[in-house]
Design an enzyme around this catalytic site. Structure first.
Site, mmCIF file in Angstrom:
data_model
loop_
_atom_site.group_PDB
_atom_site.id
_atom_site.type_symbol
_atom_site.label_atom_id
_atom_site.label_comp_id
_atom_site.label_asym_id
_atom_site.label_seq_id
_atom_site.Cartn_x
_atom_site.Cartn_y
_atom_site.Cartn_z
ATOM 1 N N ASP A 21 9.849 -8.369 -2.038
ATOM 2 C CA ASP A 21 10.430 -7.188 -1.396
ATOM 3 C C ASP A 21 11.788 -6.831 -2.000
ATOM 4 O OD1 ASP A 21 10.541 -5.119 0.400
ATOM 5 O OD2 ASP A 21 11.241 -6.335 2.073
ATOM 6 N N HIS A 38 10.646 -1.644 -9.831
ATOM 7 C CA HIS A 38 9.303 -2.228 -9.929
ATOM 8 C C HIS A 38 9.073 -2.853 -11.303
ATOM 9 C CE1 HIS A 38 8.101 -0.860 -6.024
ATOM 10 N NE2 HIS A 38 8.241 0.419 -6.325
ATOM 11 N N LEU A 134 -3.318 -24.123 -12.696
ATOM 12 C CA LEU A 134 -2.607 -23.237 -11.769
ATOM 13 C C LEU A 134 -3.568 -22.178 -11.274
ATOM 14 C CD1 LEU A 134 0.083 -22.102 -10.493
ATOM 15 C CD2 LEU A 134 0.254 -20.673 -12.538
#
Length: 237
Positions: A21, A38, A134
């Site tokens: 956020d 972004h 992962l």
């Protein structure tokens, strides 16, 4: 920062979720368009994937675009869709030869998503399905309530039992470890429909820094806070 020492600590989380956020606020404070936030935020995601690999954390989830984010401006949504398209190409190039499995959590049948994003997401999940070091979970067009409704509908179609184990088998995260730790940047203290089932016993942290400003050092500080917590899971210790 001794990552090797931290890696060996048994208190380290096995699955971290990031609610990334504050990208827009980071940009606004610098007089930049939201798209710049972004862009930097996307670059920071890749950095933290690398940090988590170095720390030996086997499962990582990033909340990239919620099912509610369609309410944002057409211009911003268009930029984000283009960014996801580029990101999927980058991840195919960067991780295909590494032992990284990629899961895309979210409704990939939604026709609001560009066809190229849907196709590339499906291809990437298929190409990496056997990787084991992962598990990287990118939540795109994701909503926790939608995920649960999807699971319940599938169980009903199969005439299955509504047990915890069966619900979990029908979630996007069915092949992932329990969600231990959720970090939501920018100081907002809410879950925003992020993995409500999986986060039932998660530890949460709400650092004030925005996601683009959340550094390697901040991650280490967060992990040290997590490792000091006493996780009781309803019991007494």
């Amino acid at each position: 920062m001794n990552f090797e020492k931290m890696k060996l600590d048994p208190r380290m989380p096995k699955h971290i979720g990031f609610i990334i956020d504050g990208n827009g606020r980071w940009a606004k404070r610098r007089g930049l368009p939201r798209s710049a936030g972004h862009q930097v935020g996307s670059e920071n995601v890749k950095k933290h994937i690398e940090y988590c690999q170095q720390l030996g954390i086997p499962n990582v989830s990033f909340y990239c675009f919620s099912s509610e984010n369609w309410k944002r401006s057409e211009k911003e949504v268009k930029f984000l869709m283009e960014k996801f398209d580029e990101m999927l190409d980058e991840y195919k190039k960067d991780y295909l030869d590494k032992n990284v499995r990629i899961i895309i959590s979210g409704d990939m049948t939604d026709e609001r998503l560009p066809l190229s994003v849907r196709q590339k997401a499906e291809e990437l999940m298929l190409l990496t399905k056997d990787k084991t070091e992962l598990v990287l979970n990118m939540c795109i067009n994701y909503g926790g309530r939608d995920e649960l409704l999807m699971a319940f509908k599938k169980i009903a179609e199969e005439n299955g039992e509504y047990t915890e184990e069966n619900v979990e088998k029908h979630l996007y995260t069915k092949d992932m470890l329990p969600l231990d730790f959720v970090i939501r940047t920018s100081g907002e203290k809410r879950s925003s429909n992020f993995m409500p089932w999986q986060s039932t016993y998660s530890e949460w942290l709400f650092p004030k820094k925005t996601w683009p400003a959340f550094s390697k050092c901040d991650l280490v500080k967060a992990l040290k806070i997590y490792m000091k917590r006493n996780r009781r899971f309803g019991g007494v210790k």
